[in-house]
Design an enzyme around this catalytic site. Structure first.
Site, mmCIF file in Angstrom:
data_model
loop_
_atom_site.group_PDB
_atom_site.id
_atom_site.type_symbol
_atom_site.label_atom_id
_atom_site.label_comp_id
_atom_site.label_asym_id
_atom_site.label_seq_id
_atom_site.Cartn_x
_atom_site.Cartn_y
_atom_site.Cartn_z
ATOM 1 N N GLY A 18 0.842 -1.193 -0.136
ATOM 2 C CA GLY A 18 0.081 -0.044 -0.035
ATOM 3 C C GLY A 18 0.801 1.325 0.130
ATOM 4 N N LEU A 19 1.910 1.315 -0.687
ATOM 5 C CA LEU A 19 2.905 2.400 -0.721
ATOM 6 C C LEU A 19 2.472 3.435 -1.465
ATOM 7 C CD1 LEU A 19 6.172 0.391 -0.866
ATOM 8 C CD2 LEU A 19 4.899 1.277 1.238
ATOM 9 N N ASN A 23 -2.616 5.361 -6.401
ATOM 10 C CA ASN A 23 -2.687 4.239 -7.244
ATOM 11 C C ASN A 23 -3.841 3.403 -6.588
ATOM 12 O OD1 ASN A 23 -2.114 1.525 -7.811
ATOM 13 N ND2 ASN A 23 0.121 1.886 -8.061
ATOM 14 N N SER A 26 -2.962 -0.294 -5.537
ATOM 15 C CA SER A 26 -2.175 -0.534 -4.544
ATOM 16 C C SER A 26 -2.691 -0.197 -2.938
ATOM 17 C CB SER A 26 -1.053 0.616 -4.648
ATOM 18 O OG SER A 26 -0.209 0.923 -3.446
ATOM 19 N N ASN A 108 8.651 2.896 -15.958
ATOM 20 C CA ASN A 108 8.934 3.913 -14.973
ATOM 21 C C ASN A 108 10.645 3.871 -15.002
ATOM 22 O OD1 ASN A 108 6.389 2.760 -13.363
ATOM 23 N ND2 ASN A 108 6.106 4.717 -14.168
ATOM 24 N N HIS A 135 9.778 4.834 -2.111
ATOM 25 C CA HIS A 135 10.088 3.149 -2.357
ATOM 26 C C HIS A 135 10.814 3.089 -3.783
ATOM 27 C CE1 HIS A 135 5.899 3.186 -3.965
ATOM 28 N NE2 HIS A 135 6.064 2.086 -4.407
ATOM 29 N N GLU A 172 9.118 10.172 -13.677
ATOM 30 C CA GLU A 172 8.309 8.904 -13.797
ATOM 31 C C GLU A 172 8.707 8.061 -14.883
ATOM 32 O OE1 GLU A 172 6.312 7.541 -10.866
ATOM 33 O OE2 GLU A 172 7.474 9.184 -9.959
ATOM 34 N N ARG A 209 2.764 12.945 -10.137
ATOM 35 C CA ARG A 209 4.153 12.756 -9.818
ATOM 36 C C ARG A 209 5.237 13.622 -10.941
ATOM 37 N NH1 ARG A 209 4.304 6.229 -9.016
ATOM 38 N NH2 ARG A 209 2.426 5.883 -7.643
ATOM 39 N N HIS A 245 -0.296 7.550 -13.671
ATOM 40 C CA HIS A 245 0.806 7.661 -14.815
ATOM 41 C C HIS A 245 -0.350 7.948 -15.961
ATOM 42 C CE1 HIS A 245 3.733 5.457 -12.466
ATOM 43 N NE2 HIS A 245 4.273 6.547 -12.331
ATOM 44 N N CYS A 363 2.983 -1.404 -18.040
ATOM 45 C CA CYS A 363 3.827 -1.014 -16.912
ATOM 46 C C CYS A 363 5.050 -1.863 -16.751
ATOM 47 C CB CYS A 363 3.048 -0.952 -15.530
ATOM 48 S SG CYS A 363 1.737 0.026 -15.412
HETATM 49 O O1 SUG Z 1 4.480 3.296 -9.092
HETATM 50 N N1 SUG Z 1 2.872 0.617 -7.761
HETATM 51 C C1 SUG Z 1 3.665 1.114 -8.959
HETATM 52 C C2 SUG Z 1 2.812 0.724 -10.186
HETATM 53 C C3 SUG Z 1 3.598 1.319 -11.265
HETATM 54 C C4 SUG Z 1 2.774 1.370 -12.613
HETATM 55 N N2 SUG Z 1 3.370 1.769 -13.494
HETATM 56 C C5 SUG Z 1 2.991 2.431 -14.703
HETATM 57 N N3 SUG Z 1 1.675 2.927 -14.807
HETATM 58 N N4 SUG Z 1 3.617 2.633 -15.799
HETATM 59 C C6 SUG Z 1 3.579 2.693 -8.646
HETATM 60 O O2 SUG Z 1 2.588 3.130 -8.166
HETATM 61 C C7 SUG Z 1 2.723 -0.153 -5.373
HETATM 62 C C8 SUG Z 1 3.671 -0.964 -4.275
HETATM 63 C C9 SUG Z 1 3.109 -1.197 -3.132
HETATM 64 O O3 SUG Z 1 2.061 -0.662 -2.716
HETATM 65 O O4 SUG Z 1 3.504 -2.318 -2.432
HETATM 66 C C10 SUG Z 1 3.665 0.376 -6.691
HETATM 67 O O5 SUG Z 1 4.601 0.846 -6.345
#
Ligand code: SUG
Length: 440
Positions: A18-19, A23, A26, A108, A135, A172, A209, A245, A363
């Site tokens: 959930g970082l 998103n 997530s 990314n 992260h 990004e 972002r 994104h 992604c």
């Molecule tokens: O950066 N998820 C990534 C997903 C990236 C998707 N990339 C593109 N759209 N190109 C992010 O949000 C979630 C990790 C976690 O919550 O454990 C995470 O980092």
């Protein structure tokens, strides 16, 4: 020129922490148990499908996590085991921040300009700093080393270091970049969400972002020929509904672009400008809110499909099965296939483990168009063939756990497993010592 898709191999610490605020997937799946082995095998199955379809396919390694070096930089001391124990204190947030397998989302990792588009006739690649999310910012240094190892020949390639970190130049990578090409011209759309220096016009629900200034700096670094770069704002309404994104609501390939009306601000002006630059050969599929609500596009990810050109010149959409299972998303893709454009079909792929962290098929890959001489100059064994695919499957089956929950991140045995695995992988891929734990 042939486009090679560089997919990130899912890492052994794939988990749901959930970082990533903004998103939605997530946040929604935070705390669920994960199955890193199944997740990595899903990613490999996608690479195998593309390889069999005759599309150029390569692989990039995961990064070592938990990131003990980062935890030490944050003031934790002692042996590696002691550092892990200290990071797991309180609710373990520090440990989760430093344990994500997020380098799998290589869209990314960097932004790329093929040699045909640059002033010096070399391929330029700008590593993304990913400053917006802590992260993810941990990826940049290793990503830089990995790309420098692969694209090491300065006659053909220049790999640029990430932009200086900090919120003003938050970048990004290719997830906010589109390259379109017709016989009339080539355009690189650089999408951004906010200015790095001016105050935001209205309150934002979710983080923007990418900054406009970062996009401009990346376009400069890539040495694009005059007039090829086209900056454009992401629609703030789209971001606030979960399109963190650009590739969540738009994707293109050569002369074809499909986008949601909430991908970009003033999308009609964007389309008119693209037409001016690229002419009538450009075909477009625009989804309106009434046909496909942003909410559905964000949960089913039809725009996070890969659009690929097959050796016969026709295109296919590589879409997540979540889009097949959503009536609105599936109907939109059916309309695309039936339309007057080069797309002739959809291939559904199951990358559900990645999807649950907000990462669809697109992604998971960085597109790098390369000339045959440039392909021959790749300095690592990253191009996928049947032998490498079999080795990677066996590698995942031998080294990855089939269940990972939060508490496991503090298990000292996991750290040893990850290092043993990645040490082996760096040899399989002939990458040299690119990981922190392999270096003094
Ligand atoms: O950066 N998820 C990534 C997903 C990236 C998707 N990339 C593109 N759209 N190109 C992010 O949000 C979630 C990790 C976690 O919550 O454990 C995470 O980092």
């Amino acid at each position: 020129m042939r486009e090679i898709n560089f997919d990130g191999l899912v890492g052994p610490t794939h988990n749901y922490a959930g970082l990533s605020r903004g998103n939605l997937a997530s946040s929604e799946h935070s705390g669920r148990p994960a199955n890193p082995r199944a997740a990595a095998l899903q990613g490999l199955a996608k690479m195998e499908l593309l390889h069999r379809m005759g599309v150029g396919q390569a692989v990039l390694p995961p990064q070592p996590r938990p990131d003990v070096r980062a935890l030490r930089a944050l003031g934790l001391r002692g042996t590696d085991d002691a550092v892990l124990r200290a990071a797991a204190r309180d609710d373990g947030h520090l440990l989760r921040l430093c344990s994500s397998a997020s380098s799998m989302w290589t869209a990314n990792a960097a932004t790329v300009a093929p040699s045909a588009d640059t002033v010096d006739g070399r391929m330029h690649l700008a590593v993304a700093n990913l400053s917006a999310m802590f992260h993810r910012s941990l990826e940049a240094a290793t990503t830089h080393r990995v790309f420098s190892a692969i694209f090491s020949d300065p006659r053909w390639f220049e790999v640029h270091a990430p932009l200086p970190s900090g919120s003003a130049f938050s970048d990004e990578g290719a997830a906010n970049h589109l390259r379109l090409k017709t016989t009339a011209g080539t355009t690189h759309v650089f999408a951004w969400g906010r200015s790095g220096f001016e105050p935001e016009g209205r309150p934002a629900r979710f983080p923007r972002r990418q900054t406009r200034e970062a996009s401009a700096a990346v376009a400069r670094l890539l040495c694009l020929r005059d007039g090829l770069a086209m900056p454009w704002e992401q629609d703030p309404a789209g971001i606030d509904l979960g399109a963190f994104h650009t590739d969540v609501l738009a994707t293109g390939n050569e002369s074809f672009l499909m986008l949601h009306e909430h991908a970009f601000s003033h999308h009609r002006d964007l389309v008119a400008e693209l037409r001016r630059r690229l002419g009538d050969e450009l075909s477009l599929a625009v989804a309106h809110e009434s046909e496909l609500p942003v909410r559905d596009a964000v949960s089913a990810y039809p725009f996070n499909s890969q659009i690929v050109t097959l050796p016969d010149g026709t295109m296919r959409v590589i879409a997540p099965t979540e889009s097949r299972d959503s009536d609105t998303a599936r109907r939109f893709l059916e309309r695309v296939v039936a339309g007057d454009n080069p797309v002739r079909g959809v291939e559904w792929v199951d990358v559900n483990a990645s999807m649950e962290n907000g990462g669809g098929p697109a992604c998971l890959r960085l597109r790098i168009p390369l000339e045959p001489t440039e392909i021959a100059a790749l300095a690592a064994r990253v191009l996928v063939d049947d032998v490498l695919l079999a080795e990677l499957r066996s590698f995942v089956e031998r080294h990855y756990r089939d269940r990972l929950v939060r508490d496991d991140l503090a298990d000292p045995a996991l750290l040893v497993e990850v290092r043993t695995a990645l040490d082996e992988l760096s040899r399989i891929l002939s990458l040299g010592s690119v990981f922190d734990f392999q270096r003094p």
